[in-house]
Every structure is written in structure tokens, then in C-alpha cells.
Scaffold this active site. Structure first.
Site, short mmCIF file in Angstrom:
data_model
loop_
_atom_site.label_atom_id
_atom_site.label_comp_id
_atom_site.label_asym_id
_atom_site.label_seq_id
_atom_site.Cartn_x
_atom_site.Cartn_y
_atom_site.Cartn_z
N LYS A 1 8.60 50.42 -33.90
CA LYS A 1 8.62 49.32 -32.92
C LYS A 1 9.69 49.60 -31.86
CE LYS A 1 5.54 47.70 -33.44
NZ LYS A 1 4.58 47.87 -34.46
N GLU B 1 8.57 52.64 -29.49
CA GLU B 1 7.48 52.44 -28.54
C GLU B 1 7.80 51.37 -27.50
OE1 GLU B 1 3.85 51.14 -30.41
OE2 GLU B 1 4.91 49.82 -31.78
N ASN C 1 -13.28 26.14 -33.86
CA ASN C 1 -12.29 27.20 -34.04
C ASN C 1 -11.63 26.96 -35.39
OD1 ASN C 1 -10.19 29.07 -33.76
ND2 ASN C 1 -8.91 27.62 -32.66
N GLY C 2 -11.45 27.99 -36.18
CA GLY C 2 -10.80 27.82 -37.48
C GLY C 2 -11.64 28.43 -38.59
N TRP D 1 -14.13 34.67 -31.49
CA TRP D 1 -13.46 35.81 -32.15
C TRP D 1 -13.93 35.70 -33.59
CZ3 TRP D 1 -10.71 39.98 -30.84
CH2 TRP D 1 -9.99 40.63 -31.83
N CYS E 1 -10.69 31.26 -31.80
CA CYS E 1 -11.67 31.20 -30.72
C CYS E 1 -11.16 30.26 -29.64
CB CYS E 1 -12.98 30.69 -31.26
SG CYS E 1 -13.52 31.56 -32.72
N ARG F 1 -8.15 34.48 -25.99
CA ARG F 1 -8.16 33.98 -27.37
C ARG F 1 -9.28 34.59 -28.21
NH1 ARG F 1 -5.47 29.17 -28.60
NH2 ARG F 1 -6.88 28.91 -30.35
N GLU G 1 8.39 51.32 -39.87
CA GLU G 1 7.75 50.40 -38.92
C GLU G 1 8.78 49.84 -37.92
OE1 GLU G 1 4.93 49.83 -37.91
OE2 GLU G 1 4.96 47.83 -37.02
N HIS H 1 20.25 64.56 -48.14
CA HIS H 1 19.51 65.83 -48.08
C HIS H 1 19.34 66.32 -46.64
CE1 HIS H 1 18.78 65.51 -52.32
NE2 HIS H 1 18.37 64.27 -52.14
N LYS I 1 -3.91 49.91 -26.34
CA LYS I 1 -4.06 49.03 -27.50
C LYS I 1 -4.99 49.64 -28.54
CE LYS I 1 -3.39 45.36 -29.92
NZ LYS I 1 -2.15 45.43 -30.69
#
Ligand code: F6R
Length: 625
Positions: A502, A505, A101-102, A75, A2, A27, A498, A521, A620
């Protein structure tokens, strides 16, 4: 993750607080609030769910007067985004006001204990326990003759804060006001960032420098276990033991946009470097050296379900799907549960065999991906056991399933997912370990030893991040290539997928991930000098077999870039470049092995002049089918 702001000085506080919150909106942004202390001690609190502009509208209608205040953009970690859960939070008498925050790891037991002492809670947050605990400590200390710490106008408040923080477990940065302590603002840091801006007889508090950059560039960064006591005249620093601390302020040279990115060039790079923290926070309070399946309570997932289910389906899109593939290996190996991992957009149109003994795990950073939501709705028709692994508390996904395991990564701003992926892998490992333990596949000793290894992973990631200069060097040699192949076996296979995603994209280079055993194969036909191969070749049961597969590629002219463990010889001998990662148990290796591939994709894209934070054609959150 946050955003916290605070102000004490001669000016009206609320415009400064609001301005700071807007600068910290990156944030966290599901709700916001602030408190301003007026001259007569009146505390005006305004809170609103939604973006900061909703709070701004409230402030326009009813601007609070006062020259001292605190604010917060949230958040969510505990409790949905709503006005009740928005900060600031207060005690029973509404005299103590806190923004935080935390994560308070022991909030559940504290809440129960404070409840038995008569404290009444008005939110679902972990933060609120701090206000009531402080109230309790103030009350207790008031009745005792206590020594006065030097130079403080309100020693009682300081001592009560000191007592309170000693009882909290977890990570916290907070700032607080007490109605009975005029001209005082307290800021505390333990394991979460907090900075004090030093102005001319005015002080600013913020979780990040951009919040007060327009007002001052002189900054004191609080260290862990420190308390700052601010008045309009001075800023005093103490450690949690009450010892005075002195430190020279730093002068910040960054511009605003650099400051938002913590000095990194891009959000993506910042987020890659935040990964040790994302893993730590996702593990926080859920696993420890004496591991017990305690987090299942928080999950709202009946332990019986994990014991009983006969099949697990993991669904997600893109990176989240790759996390699901890793999850399949984890659940099969650690818990012995048959698993399927599937792309959500395919799953929703099949007729998968789901029955009441199936658990569906939906994985999503945003919790808003249309295909994942549709897969969940489809699954709900046939099983009631659904678990979300999600980074956004209160998102549609978390509202539609009975249980959510939150990945505490904080907001991810770069379009390409990095730290959320590590959070997903961490959460899946937790589920697999605990399912394994509950089903008798893992002994208590095995669970404990795995947990210890898992707790070491953030340190391993920090080590890998030191390889960045080596990655940059390789990218300078490779960035003109048009095709790359990523090869690995077993649990490294999804990491190849993955890594290739990356690269595609971000740099628009064609890349494919393959299980190395599958090469012969078909794909081997592609290999020649123009097709570099990225190999995930850390030690594993299949290391020797992988060596053979790589030899076949090198024999056909492939240039090999390998991710290896220290002391590696066989793969290193064949490679043009190697990147070292620390050796960790094979099932945990995806958590460290993906990191050099993320850095590689980032630097390849930078060399090619691509927009790394917002690659072309991508969004996003994909909220349409
Ligand atoms: C790739 C990427 C996407 C997302 C996918 C799912 O870097 O970010 O592939 O992983 O769109 O998004 P969430 O996790 O929000 O459901």
C-alpha cells in the site's frame, strides 16, 4: 451496492431518473433499468445489461411517458448481470414494481415458500422474492377489513409493505410502485442508505444524494426500519411498526464530486471507512451465532469437496495474493489442510502438483485479472475443484469456475485495493472455519465461538478507524523518508507485505515487508536511523520473540512505529509511536491490523501530494499479462 432512484412530481420522470442513475453509476454498473408509470396506470419497464448508456439508447428509441418512476443501476449479488436479473422486478401480475439495494438473507426459503403458493419467478435475484411476497400480502389483506393508517390514500399498500418488510431478513433499501396506487411511491430503508430529496411539490428518492443534487439540496435521510410514503403533495415517514415519524430535513452543502465520495476527500478513504460494512455484508446470512455450514449451498460447493481435499492452492495477484497468504495460515490452523499460496503469474508457468484431490482457490476483486484467469485455466486441466473468491458477480473468473464465494464489498473505485482485501480475508475465514468443522478439526462449540468473534470484527474495525488523527500525525513526521521496513510474524507477515505494498503504490516510497524472524538472515544490514520500522506487534504466541526482533532493530537506530493492543508495555516502551487496535483472536487479527497500515499509506501519500485514487502507472484491473 446498487444505485436506486425514484421520482414523483409534475415533470416527466424518465430524464430525471436517467440523470440520477448516471450520477450513481459509481455505485454499480453491470446493468440498469427503470419503470415509469403512465397516466392510465400503464407501467413501462426498460432494462438492459451493461452500462447505463445501453439503457439510455433504449430510452431514446422508446421514451416512456409518465411523471412517476423508479430506476436502478445494479452491482450483482445474486445472479449474473443480465437483462432478466436487472431491476426493476415485478410480481406475477406485473403490477408491483420494485428496485432494491442490499441482500435478502432468507430469500432462498422465501422463494421456496412462494413457489409452493404458485408464484413464478423470472430472475435469479433475491429482490424478486420481495415483489411476490408483497403481492401475496396485498392479496391476503384485501380479503380482510383492515384499519386505515391516517393520511394515506392507499392504506392497503402501506400495510402490505409493512407486513412484507417484517418477513425479510437482511439489508435492504428499496423503492416501489403499485399499479393500483396512483400518485404513490414508497421507499423503505433497513440497513442500507436511502435519502429523499424534497423539492417544490416533487420528491426524489436515491441511495445517494448526488443523484438529485441538481434538483434540490433539502434532504431527509431515512433511518433504519423506516418507510416513506410519497405523493406529489407530501412525504410521510413511518417506522416499521406503523408509527408516524417526523424529522427536519438537512440542507446539503457538498458539491457533486464531494457528494459522490460521501463527503470524503478520496474514494480510497471512503472505501477504507466502508470496511466494517464490507465485512458485515460478506458475513451476512453466511454465519450466525448458531453457525452451520449453510453457505456452502449458496457456494454451489459440495461439502464433500471440503471434507475430502488433500491440498489447497490459493492464487491471486498483489493484494489478492496477500489475502491468499493469510488464507494459508487460516486453512492450515483451522482446517488442517496443507496449503500453498502463490502469485498467479508464477503459478501459471510452474508445474504445480495438482490432482483431483486438490482445491484451487482463485482470489480476485475484479475477476478479470489476466494472470489469475490463466492460473485458473491451467489448474482446470488437472483438477475440477475450483473456487473463486471474487467481488464482481458475472466477471470472467466467476463464469469460468463452478463455485464462487462473493465478497459483498460493492464496487471498489480507488485503484489501491482496501475494502476488497477485507472482503477476501472474511471469505477465506468462512471457508477455513467451515472446512475445519466439516473435517472434524473444529467442534460445533469452537465454530460457534469463532463465529461470534468474527461477528464482532466490524465493531473492532470501527474502533481502529478512530485512530485516523493519530495516523495523520505520524505521517506528517515521516513522509520525507525514502525507505520503510514492515515487520511482523506468523499471520501478521502477509499483513506486513500488504502494508508495504500500500505504501509503495500510493506514496512511491520504497517499502519492504519481512517476517521479523528473517531479519537476522540479511535485511538487518539495512537498518540505521534513516530506516523506520513499522511493527505489527499485537498479542500473539510469538509476541515475546517479536519483541526481541524489534529490540535488535531499535538497537541499530531504527525509529519504531508499532501497532499494538491496549495495555501493551514491552513494545510500546521501545516505540516512537504506537497505534492501538482492539485485541481479537490471533487468527482474526489481520482483519483489524491492516486498517492502520492502509490509513498510514493514504496519509503518507497525501503528505507527498500523490494522486491516491489513481497512483501513477497503475490500473484498477490488469487484463493483460
Ligand atoms: C493493490 C492492488 C493490486 C490488485 C491486483 C489484483 O492495491 O489493487 O495489487 O490486488 O492487481 O487485482 P484483482 O483482485 O482485481 O485480481
Amino acid at each position: 451496492m446498487c444505485g436506486i432512484v425514484g421520482y414523483i412530481g409534475p415533470k416527466q420522470a424518465h430524464p430525471i431518473l436517467l440523470d440520477g442513475l448516471k450520477r450513481l453509476e459509481y455505485r454499480g454498473y453491470d446493468s440498469a433499468g427503470l419503470c415509469v408509470a403512465g397516466e392510465n396506470g400503464k407501467l413501462s419497464i426498460l432494462r438492459a445489461a451493461g452500462k447505463i448508456r445501453v439503457l439510455e439508447e433504449l430510452l431514446k428509441k422508446d421514451p416512456p411517458k409518465g411523471i412517476r418512476g423508479i430506476g436502478h443501476s445494479r452491482w450483482a449479488s445474486h445472479g449474473k448481470p443480465s437483462e432478466e436479473n436487472a431491476h426493476p422486478h415485478t410480481d406475477c401480475k406485473k403490477e408491483i414494481v420494485i428496485v432494491h439495494n442490499g441482500i435478502i438473507e432468507n430469500y432462498f426459503s422465501l422463494r421456496e415458500e412462494l413457489g409452493t403458493k404458485g408464484h413464478r419467478f423470472s430472475s435469479e435475484t433475491d429482490t424478486e422474492v420481495i415483489t411476490h411476497l408483497l403481492e401475496e400480502n396485498l392479496q391476503r389483506l384485501k380479503s380482510r377489513a383492515t384499519p386505515h393508517p391516517p393520511h394515506l390514500a392507499h392504506p392497503l399498500l402501506f400495510l402490505a409493505v409493512q407486513e412484507t418488510v417484517k418477513e425479510l431478513k437482511g439489508s435492504f433499501a428499496m423503492t416501489l410502485l403499485w399499479k393500483q396506487a396512483p400518485d404513490t411511491l414508497i421507499a423503505v430503508r433497513n440497513d442500507c442508505p436511502l435519502a429523499i430529496g424534497l423539492g417544490d411539490r416533487e420528491f426524489f428518492v436515491a441511495s445517494d444524494v448526488p443523484a438529485f443534487l441538481p434538483y434540490t439540496r433539502n434532504v431527509l435521510f431515512l433511518e433504519d426500519r423506516e418507510i416513506a410514503v410519497l405523493s406529489s403533495q407530501q412525504c410521510l415517514l413511518f417506522n416499521f411498526e406503523g408509527k408516524k415519524v417526523s424529522r427536519e430535513p438537512l440542507s446539503i452543502k457538498w458539491n457533486l464530486s464531494q457528494a459522490e465520495k460521501g463527503g470524503y476527500k478520496h474514494f480510497m478513504l471512503k472505501e477504507i471507512f466502508e470496511q466494517p460494512r464490507a465485512v458485515e455484508d460478506t458475513l451476512r446470512g453466511r454465519i450466525g451465532p448458531n453457525s452451520t455450514p449453510g453457505f456452502l449451498q449458496e457456494l454451489n460447493l459440495d461439502a464433500e469437496i471440503l471434507k475430502r481435499v488433500r491440498r489447497v492452492h490459493l492464487v491471486g495477484c498483489g493484494t489478492a495474493y496477500h489475502a491468499g497468504l493469510v488464507g494459508k495460515y487460516l486453512l492450515e490452523h483451522l482446517a488442517g489442510i496443507p496449503c500453498e499460496a502463490e502469485i498467479a503469474s508464477e503459478f501459471r508457468y510452474r508445474r504445480p502438483t495438482l490432482d483431483p484431490e486438490t482445491l484451487l482457490i482463485a482470489i480476485s476483486q475484479s475477476g478479470e485479472t489476466a494472470d489469475t484467469l490463466s492460473a485458473v485455466r491451467e489448474a482446470k486441466k488437472r483438477t475440477s475443484h475450483l473456487l473463486a473468491i471474487c467481488n464482481c458477480v458475472g466477471s470472467t473468473l466467476t463464469r469460468e469456475v463452478p463455485s464462487t464465494l462473493t465478497t459483498h464489498c460493492g464496487p471498489e473505485i480507488g485503484v489501491a485495493s482496501t475494502k476488497a482485501f477485507l472482503g477476501q480475508l472474511t471469505a477465506l475465514t468462512l471457508v477455513a472455519l467451515h472446512a475445519g468443522f466439516l473435517r472434524g478439526q473444529l467442534s460445533a462449540e469452537e465454530l460457534r465461538s469463532f463465529s461470534e468473534e468474527l461477528l464482532k470484527i466490524p465493531g473492532g474495525i470501527r474502533q481502529v478507524l478512530k485512530e485516523e488523527p493519530a495516523v495523520l500525525k505520524i505521517s506528517k513526521e515521516m513522509y520525507k523518508k525514502e525507505h520503510l521496513l514492515y515487520l511482523g510474524r506468523h499471520i501478521q507477515y502477509p499483513i506486513c507485505l500488504e502494508g508495504a505494498l500500500k505504501l509503495k503504490e500510493l506514496s512511491y516510497i520504497h517499502a519492504e515487508g519481512y517476517a521479523a524472524g528473517e531479519m537476522k538472515h540479511g535485511p538487518i544490514a539495512l537498518i540505521d536511523e534513516s530506516m523506520p520500522v513499522v511493527a505489527l506487534a499485537t498479542r500473539s504466541r510469538l509476541y515475546d520473540k517479536l519483541c526481541g526482533n524489534l529490540q535488535e532493530a531499535v538497537a541499530r537506530g531504527a525509529v519504531l512505529i508499532s501497532v499494538v493492543n491496549p495495555g501493551d508495555r514491552a513494545v510500546t516502551a521501545q516505540s516512537a509511536w504506537t497505534l492501538e487496535v482492539p485485541e481479537v483472536p490471533e487468527l482474526l487479527s489481520p482483519l483489524v491490523n491492516i486498517v492502520p497500515l492502509q490509513l498510514f499509506a493514504y496519509h503518507m501519500a497525501r503528505q507527498r501530494g500523490c494522486d491516491v485514487d489513481q497512483p501513477r502507472n497503475l490500473a484498477k484491473s490488469v487484463t493483460v499479462e
